[in-house]
Design a protein around this motif. Structure first.
Motif, PDB file in Angstrom:
ATOM      1  N   THR A  28       0.848  -1.193   0.000  1.00 50.84           N
ATOM      2  CA  THR A  28       0.000   0.000   0.000  1.00 50.84           C
ATOM      3  C   THR A  28       0.883   1.243   0.000  1.00 50.84           C
ATOM      4  OG1 THR A  28      -1.654  -1.260   1.253  1.00 50.84           O
ATOM      5  CG2 THR A  28      -1.957   1.127   1.093  1.00 50.84           C
ATOM      6  N   PHE A  29       1.224   1.679  -1.177  1.00 54.30           N
ATOM      7  CA  PHE A  29       2.196   2.758  -1.365  1.00 54.30           C
ATOM      8  C   PHE A  29       1.826   4.000  -0.552  1.00 54.30           C
ATOM      9  CE2 PHE A  29       5.564   4.745  -3.693  1.00 54.30           C
ATOM     10  CZ  PHE A  29       5.156   6.027  -4.000  1.00 54.30           C
ATOM     11  N   ASP A  30       0.548   4.340  -0.522  1.00 53.73           N
ATOM     12  CA  ASP A  30       0.108   5.564   0.154  1.00 53.73           C
ATOM     13  C   ASP A  30       0.504   5.604   1.629  1.00 53.73           C
ATOM     14  OD1 ASP A  30      -3.043   6.230  -1.501  1.00 53.73           O
ATOM     15  OD2 ASP A  30      -1.353   5.033  -2.159  1.00 53.73           O
ATOM     16  N   ASP A  31       0.645   4.440   2.251  1.00 51.10           N
ATOM     17  CA  ASP A  31       0.896   4.368   3.689  1.00 51.10           C
ATOM     18  C   ASP A  31       2.363   4.506   4.052  1.00 51.10           C
ATOM     19  OD1 ASP A  31      -1.648   1.808   4.349  1.00 51.10           O
ATOM     20  OD2 ASP A  31      -1.791   3.990   4.120  1.00 51.10           O
ATOM     21  N   TYR A  32       3.236   4.498   3.078  1.00 51.03           N
ATOM     22  CA  TYR A  32       4.662   4.396   3.337  1.00 51.03           C
ATOM     23  C   TYR A  32       5.421   5.697   3.074  1.00 51.03           C
ATOM     24  CZ  TYR A  32       4.515  -0.657   3.908  1.00 51.03           C
ATOM     25  OH  TYR A  32       4.272  -1.928   4.374  1.00 51.03           O
ATOM     26  N   SER A  53       4.160  10.001   3.913  1.00 49.70           N
ATOM     27  CA  SER A  53       3.055   9.313   3.242  1.00 49.70           C
ATOM     28  C   SER A  53       1.804  10.174   3.165  1.00 49.70           C
ATOM     29  CB  SER A  53       2.733   8.026   3.989  1.00 49.70           C
ATOM     30  OG  SER A  53       2.386   8.323   5.342  1.00 49.70           O
ATOM     31  N   SER A  54       1.708  11.172   4.031  1.00 49.90           N
ATOM     32  CA  SER A  54       0.431  11.859   4.158  1.00 49.90           C
ATOM     33  C   SER A  54       0.475  13.348   3.802  1.00 49.90           C
ATOM     34  CB  SER A  54      -0.070  11.702   5.596  1.00 49.90           C
ATOM     35  OG  SER A  54       0.927  12.143   6.500  1.00 49.90           O
ATOM     36  N   ARG A  72       6.127  12.577  -5.020  1.00 53.48           N
ATOM     37  CA  ARG A  72       5.486  11.271  -5.169  1.00 53.48           C
ATOM     38  C   ARG A  72       4.132  11.456  -5.819  1.00 53.48           C
ATOM     39  NH1 ARG A  72       5.123   8.732   0.557  1.00 53.48           N
ATOM     40  NH2 ARG A  72       3.842   7.156  -0.496  1.00 53.48           N
ATOM     41  N   ASP A  73       3.706  10.450  -6.547  1.00 55.30           N
ATOM     42  CA  ASP A  73       2.387  10.405  -7.150  1.00 55.30           C
ATOM     43  C   ASP A  73       1.751   9.105  -6.665  1.00 55.30           C
ATOM     44  OD1 ASP A  73       0.159  10.019  -8.801  1.00 55.30           O
ATOM     45  OD2 ASP A  73       1.116  10.966 -10.521  1.00 55.30           O
ATOM     46  N   ASN A  74       0.916   9.220  -5.649  1.00 51.99           N
ATOM     47  CA  ASN A  74       0.342   8.016  -5.052  1.00 51.99           C
ATOM     48  C   ASN A  74      -0.552   7.260  -6.031  1.00 51.99           C
ATOM     49  OD1 ASN A  74       1.672   8.444  -2.649  1.00 51.99           O
ATOM     50  ND2 ASN A  74      -0.082   9.425  -1.654  1.00 51.99           N
ATOM     51  N   MET A  77       1.694   5.233  -7.873  1.00 48.26           N
ATOM     52  CA  MET A  77       2.587   4.445  -7.019  1.00 48.26           C
ATOM     53  C   MET A  77       4.042   4.653  -7.417  1.00 48.26           C
ATOM     54  SD  MET A  77       0.399   0.942  -6.413  1.00 48.26           S
ATOM     55  CE  MET A  77       1.621   0.287  -5.280  1.00 48.26           C
ATOM     56  N   ALA A  79       7.530   7.366  -6.953  1.00 48.40           N
ATOM     57  CA  ALA A  79       8.224   8.492  -6.344  1.00 48.40           C
ATOM     58  C   ALA A  79       9.315   8.972  -7.300  1.00 48.40           C
ATOM     59  CB  ALA A  79       8.816   8.090  -5.003  1.00 48.40           C
TER      60      ALA A  79
END
Length: 123
Positions: A28-32, A53-54, A72-74, A77, A79
C-alpha cells in the motif's frame, strides 16, 4: 510480491540534471514514507531525501538542499527525485526505499528496497 524499481540514472556532465523514478508494487504505497539513498564506492549508504506518506513533508540531506527535489504520485505508485546542478560528488548508486513506521533517513529503518540505479557525474 513487493517491488521497488528505480530508473532514470545515467551519465551526465557536472551542472546537468537527471530525474530518478521509483515505481512501487505489491504494498500500500500511500501508507509508506519513501526515501532516496545513495552509496558511492567505498562509502556507507547515506540518506539523501525522504517524503512522508500523508502531508508531503520532506527531508533533504544538507549537501543536496536547493538542488534535489523529492515528490510522489500516489495514484501512479511512483516516487521521483529531480536532481539539478549535479556535481561529481553526487556520483553513486541511488536507491529508493519504503518504510511504514516513523520518519527519517536511517537506512536501517526502511522495510523495502529497490535494486538501485547508477548516477555518474563527470567533471
Amino acid at each position: 510480491e513487493v517491488q521497488l524499481v528505480e530508473s532514470g540514472g545515467g551519465l551526465v556532465q557536472a551542472g546537468g540534471s537527471l530525474r530518478l523514478s521509483c515505481a512501487a508494487s505489491g504494498f500500500t504505497f500511500d501508507d509508506y514514507v519513501i526515501g532516496w539513498f545513495r552509496q558511492a564506492p567505498g562509502k556507507e549508504r547515506e540518506g539523501v531525501s525522504c517524503i512522508s506518506s500523508s502531508d508531503g513533508s520532506t527531508y533533504y540531506e544538507d549537501s543536496v538542499k536547493g538542488r534535489f527535489t523529492i515528490s510522489r504520485d500516489n495514484a501512479k505508485m511512483t516516487a521521483y527525485l529531480q536532481m539539478n546542478s549535479l556535481k561529481p560528488e553526487d556520483t553513486a548508486v541511488y536507491y529508493c526505499a519504503a518504510r511504514l513506521w516513523g520518519w527519517g533517513s536511517d537506512p536501517n529503518e526502511y522495510d523495502y528496497w529497490g535494486q538501485g540505479t547508477q548516477v555518474t557525474v563527470s567533471s
